[in-house]
Enzyme design. Structure first.
Site, PDB file in Angstrom:
ATOM      1  N   ARG A  67      36.961 101.159 104.684  1.00 14.16           N
ATOM      2  CA  ARG A  67      37.673 102.621 104.831  1.00 14.16           C
ATOM      3  C   ARG A  67      38.884 102.923 103.011  1.00 14.16           C
ATOM      4  NH1 ARG A  67      42.982 100.283 107.366  1.00 14.16           N
ATOM      5  NH2 ARG A  67      43.852 100.813 105.862  1.00 14.16           N
ATOM      6  N   HIS A 101      44.457 103.582 107.612  1.00  9.34           N
ATOM      7  CA  HIS A 101      43.857 103.434 109.485  1.00  9.34           C
ATOM      8  C   HIS A 101      44.583 104.600 109.749  1.00  9.34           C
ATOM      9  CE1 HIS A 101      43.287 100.929 112.764  1.00  9.34           C
ATOM     10  NE2 HIS A 101      44.742 101.233 113.233  1.00  9.34           N
ATOM     11  N   TYR A 140      49.344  97.603 100.700  1.00 12.34           N
ATOM     12  CA  TYR A 140      48.978  96.192 101.204  1.00 12.34           C
ATOM     13  C   TYR A 140      47.751  95.997 100.375  1.00 12.34           C
ATOM     14  CZ  TYR A 140      46.686  99.252 105.182  1.00 12.34           C
ATOM     15  OH  TYR A 140      46.027 100.306 105.698  1.00 12.34           O
TER      16      TYR A 140
END
Length: 377
Positions: free
Chosen positions: A272, A276, A285
């Site tokens: 990705r 998100h 993160y």
């Protein structure tokens, strides 16, 4: 010619990190490789069409992200980096096959012939999707994580009961989900039922390495595709950034299902590239080094390299596709901005096919409540 199922390594500083084995037919450099079990036989025109699909889908996604950032959409779930997994699997579907998406399968939606403006109505809060699942064989977006796998399993079991499997004209079902969803009870229950009842179903997991902020190692101790063995059906891992391999593996799994050979699990190993959703900040993160590493595996650039080197496609073709994608994106923006604001009482009319007496009463009560504010400043 290189084989497409060999283990690979990457240099990570002073450490050589082994990469997973997967089915691959087109390397990140645009080199065609062979695989003993999977292949494609596309014409030059079909290769160009795949490239066009990839570019248009990415451009539509970028425009939708921009619309959200400008306040025109409430939220958007980007597919950036996952174009090959979606276009490859979407084009592998036959006309009679049914797809059950999450909320990110914009590329599959495009491949099923649905106007790309349709999901924007959902994310803008104007409607609940707008397309007819029966007409396009593409179910409505599912926000609840993993729930669509149960819907797909029930639908596939129904196909079996209706005798619509067993030949080339048989029907098959595909259910999309992400790596994080594999930890959901719904997905594992779907595996159980599909396996036990030999449902003509392909579970298509887009492993994009993160379930929002949770990395893959927090989801599993083994490769995800190997989980299928515990439920009694086969699993395979494919290079999810390789549109050719994704097409070949998905078409094979669907044909296997439609002939009555039961379910299978495909793990499309991808990444990705964006957040998100637009409410997420991935810099909190994950490392920028990982992002740069995956940029080298870009699904579009490898097809572009192949077309330029092997098919002699000129720069004018690529410029034409970019211009066409920009025009389609402009129409998407215009369509989004011209969407009428919803009348809130309309939502009562679309909860069921036939409006119930209770909903008629509730609609009238709400209309009277809303009317009580008329004339107030």
């Amino acid at each position: 010619m290189a084989k497409g199922n060999e283990a690979r390594t990457r240099d990570d500083g002073d450490l050589a990190v082994a990469e997973p084995e997967f089915v691959q037919l087109l390397t990140p450099d645009g080199e065609r490789v062979e695989h003993p079990d999977y292949s494609v036989d596309f014409s030059d025109e079909e290769y160009r069409d795949l490239y066009r699909d990839l570019v248009v889908v990415r451009r539509l996604d970028a425009e939708s992200t921009a619309l959200q950032r400008q306040g025109e959409l409430g939220i958007w779930a980007s597919l950036l980096g996952q174009e090959a997994a979606q276009v490859g699997s979407g084009r592998a579907l036959r006309t009679q096959d049914m797809a059950f998406p999450t909320y990110r399968e914009h590329g599959v939606l495009y491949c099923r012939g649905i106007d790309p403006i349709m999901p924007l109505g959902l994310f803008r809060g104007v409607d609940q999707g707008g397309w007819d699942p029966n007409e396009f064989k593409f179910n409505m977006y599912t926000i609840v994580i993993g729930a669509q796998t149960l819907h797909a399993t029930g639908y596939a079991m129904g196909i079996n009961m209706d005798g619509k499997v067993g030949g080339d004209d048989g029907e098959a079902v595909i259910a999309y989900f992400g790596d994080g969803a594999t930890s959901q009870g719904d997905v594992n229950e779907a595996f159980v039922w599909a396996g036990v009842f030999n449902a003509p179903l392909v579970f298509f997991c887009q492993n994009n390495q993160y379930a929002i902020s949770e990395p893959l190692e927090r989801q599993t101790r083994i490769p995800l595709y190997q989980r299928a063995a515990g439920f009694g059906f086969p699993g395979v891992r494919v290079d999810g950034n390789d549109v050719l391999a994704t097409y070949a593996v998905t078409r094979s799994a669907l044909d296997n299902a439609r002939h009555g050979n039961g379910p299978s699990l495909i793990e499309a190993y991808t990444y990705r590239m964006g957040a998100h959703t637009t409410s997420d900040d991935p810099t909190k993160y994950r490392l920028s080094e990982d992002l740069e590493y995956w940029k080298l595996k870009d699904p579009i650039e490898r097809v572009k390299a192949y077309l330029a080197r092997e098919s002699g496609v000129a720069h004018e073709f690529f410029d034409q596709i970019e211009a066409e994608a920009d025009e389609i994106a402009a129409r998407l923006r215009e369509g989004c901005l011209s969407m009428p604001d919803p009348t809130l009482t309309d939502f009562f009319q679309h909860a069921y096919v036939d409006q119930t007496p209770q909903l008629v009463e509730q609609q009238a009560q709400y209309a009277a409540y809303a009317a009580s504010f008329e004339g107030e400043q």
